[in-house]
Design an enzyme around this catalytic site. Structure first.
Site, mmCIF file in Angstrom:
data_model
loop_
_atom_site.group_PDB
_atom_site.id
_atom_site.type_symbol
_atom_site.label_atom_id
_atom_site.label_comp_id
_atom_site.label_asym_id
_atom_site.label_seq_id
_atom_site.Cartn_x
_atom_site.Cartn_y
_atom_site.Cartn_z
ATOM 1 N N SER A 146 0.732 -1.219 -0.061
ATOM 2 C CA SER A 146 -0.022 0.073 -0.104
ATOM 3 C C SER A 146 0.854 0.958 -0.093
ATOM 4 O O SER A 146 2.363 1.048 0.325
ATOM 5 C CB SER A 146 -0.950 0.012 1.233
ATOM 6 N N TYR A 159 -2.019 -1.337 10.815
ATOM 7 C CA TYR A 159 -1.702 -1.563 9.144
ATOM 8 C C TYR A 159 -0.439 -1.048 8.630
ATOM 9 O O TYR A 159 0.086 -1.881 7.747
ATOM 10 C CB TYR A 159 -3.073 -0.733 8.736
HETATM 11 N N1 LIG Z 1 -8.931 -0.722 -1.087
HETATM 12 C C1 LIG Z 1 -7.941 0.201 -0.960
HETATM 13 O O1 LIG Z 1 -7.771 1.304 -1.154
HETATM 14 C C2 LIG Z 1 -6.397 -0.656 -0.787
HETATM 15 C C3 LIG Z 1 -5.107 0.283 -0.991
HETATM 16 C C4 LIG Z 1 -4.039 -0.072 -0.809
HETATM 17 C C5 LIG Z 1 -3.819 -1.408 -0.361
HETATM 18 N N2 LIG Z 1 -4.818 -2.410 -0.232
HETATM 19 C C6 LIG Z 1 -4.624 -3.600 0.318
HETATM 20 O O2 LIG Z 1 -5.109 -4.540 -0.816
HETATM 21 C C7 LIG Z 1 -5.496 -5.780 -0.126
HETATM 22 C C8 LIG Z 1 -6.669 -6.310 -0.613
HETATM 23 O O3 LIG Z 1 -7.573 -5.104 -0.149
HETATM 24 P P1 LIG Z 1 -9.111 -4.773 -0.667
HETATM 25 O O4 LIG Z 1 -9.476 -3.484 -0.430
HETATM 26 O O5 LIG Z 1 -9.468 -5.768 -1.863
HETATM 27 O O6 LIG Z 1 -10.052 -5.437 0.636
HETATM 28 P P2 LIG Z 1 -11.130 -6.427 0.881
HETATM 29 O O7 LIG Z 1 -11.501 -6.074 2.259
HETATM 30 O O8 LIG Z 1 -12.021 -6.177 -0.261
HETATM 31 O O9 LIG Z 1 -10.676 -7.876 0.587
HETATM 32 C C9 LIG Z 1 -9.934 -8.395 1.376
HETATM 33 C C10 LIG Z 1 -10.022 -9.907 1.586
HETATM 34 O O10 LIG Z 1 -9.107 -10.577 2.547
HETATM 35 C C11 LIG Z 1 -10.024 -11.538 3.387
HETATM 36 N N3 LIG Z 1 -9.372 -11.806 4.572
HETATM 37 C C12 LIG Z 1 -9.201 -10.882 5.652
HETATM 38 N N4 LIG Z 1 -8.841 -11.522 6.727
HETATM 39 C C13 LIG Z 1 -8.531 -12.646 6.410
HETATM 40 C C14 LIG Z 1 -8.016 -13.728 7.142
HETATM 41 N N5 LIG Z 1 -7.931 -14.047 8.331
HETATM 42 N N6 LIG Z 1 -8.059 -15.237 6.464
HETATM 43 C C15 LIG Z 1 -8.366 -15.153 5.209
HETATM 44 N N7 LIG Z 1 -8.801 -14.219 4.466
HETATM 45 C C16 LIG Z 1 -8.870 -13.019 4.952
HETATM 46 C C17 LIG Z 1 -11.243 -10.924 3.448
HETATM 47 O O11 LIG Z 1 -12.233 -12.173 3.534
HETATM 48 C C18 LIG Z 1 -11.578 -10.325 2.031
HETATM 49 O O12 LIG Z 1 -12.173 -11.035 0.882
HETATM 50 C C19 LIG Z 1 -5.022 -5.539 1.265
HETATM 51 O O13 LIG Z 1 -3.938 -6.155 1.696
HETATM 52 C C20 LIG Z 1 -5.091 -4.063 1.584
HETATM 53 O O14 LIG Z 1 -4.212 -3.584 2.621
HETATM 54 C C21 LIG Z 1 -6.165 -1.826 -0.345
#
Ligand SMILES: NC(=O)c1ccc[n+]([C@@H]2O[C@H](COP(=O)([O-])OP(=O)(O)OC[C@H]3O[C@@H](n4cnc5c(N)ncnc54)[C@H](O)[C@@H]3O)[C@@H](O)[C@H]2O)c1
Length: 264
Positions: A146, A159
């Protein structure tokens, strides 16, 4: 011919490869799983959300060269995570969660959970995956970090700590994997249009009594030079690029898809 400015997919052939994607039930992980399957990989889709994994399977277009194997798993079961990674040629460490609180109010058990899912599980998945990658002389590790792997924000201690740790783990894996044909990189998105962020926009608009487009520009995208959300498919395309032969010299790095945020 593709018009200039119209992005097309990166050319990628992963036929015969197995890819493990964590957090594949939603958001970025789902887009990555579909993209790698479209490139011909058999994708082991890991998530604790079993219903979401069923939805992913349903979303796989007919005729996709690769496939999706749903693998319901809670990544806090670290031994199971390590076992699940055995035999992977591509590992996408994506699963994550967020809690926004000042440090003095941050529940220690929540800090532990975030570090477990977002840092310790990637380490265990690497442990599980690397022997097979080294044996085949090829592997691709992509860690979805991120902007918060490179910059801090207040109230996101767990985070930010987990993502900074993931950056270090990724670089170490790059150094150890290099003699074995294994690259390791981070992808560093700004705000991505996922259900999580969309809910946040609606909540903030309601709380501040302002239109949703102002929440984007004034609050979430205040530090981004480009005033739009990133799409999950754009993150997946960066992941695909890092798996191509053209990216074989790219390792130990962090690819910021942040609309200029870290240019400040
Ligand atoms: N959405 C954003 O703006 C953004 C920005 C930068 C980085 N990210 C990173 O991208 C990645 C995905 O984020 P996203 O926005 O798609 O989030 P999201 O919440 O849509 O998806 C995350 C997934 O991880 C799964 N998960 C969480 N804890 C878990 C566990 N203990 N065991 C198994 N699965 C688990 C959830 O069920 C979910 O399906 C993350 O690492 C997040 O930090 C997201």
């Amino acid at each position: 011919m593709t018009a200039i400015g119209t992005p097309g997919p990166v050319s990628l052939d992963l036929a015969g490869r197995t890819a493990l994607v964590t957090g594949a039930a939603g958001g970025i992980g789902r887009a990555c799983a579909l993209r790698l399957a479209a490139a011909g990989a058999v994708v082991r889709a890991v998530d604790r959300d079993a219903a979401g994994l069923d939805g992913l399977l349903d979303a796989l277009p007919a005729g996709t060269p690769g496939g999706i194997e749903p693998h319901p798993l809670d990544l806090t079961d670290l031994a199971a995570a390590e076992r699940a990674a055995a035999g992977s040629d591509v590992l996408v460490n994506n699963a994550g969660l967020q809690l926004v609180r000042p440090i003095e109010e941050f529940p220690p058990e929540a800090f532990h959970e975030v570090l477990t899912v977002m840092l310790e599980a990637p380490f265990r998945l690497l442990r599980g995956a690397l022997p097979h990658m080294y044996a085949r002389g090829w592997g691709r590790i992509v860690n979805i970090s991120s902007v918060h792997g490179l910059r801090a924000s207040p109230f996101k201690s767990a985070y930010v700590a987990a993502k900074h740790g993931l950056e270090g783990l990724s670089k170490t894996a790059a150094l150890e994997g290099a003699p074995h044909g294994v690259t390791s990189n981070c992808v560093n998105p700004g705000y991505v249009r996922t259900p999580l962020v969309e809910r946040q926009i609606a909540d903030q608009a309601a709380a501040h009594g302002i239109p949703e487009d102002r929440v984007l520009a004034d609050i979430l995208l205040a530090d981004s030079a480009l005033k739009r959300l990133l799409e999950p498919e754009e993150v997946a395309e960066a992941v695909a690029y890092l798996c191509t032969p053209q990216a074989s010299f790219v390792t130990g790095t962090s690819l910021a898809l942040d609309g200029g945020w870290t240019a400040h």
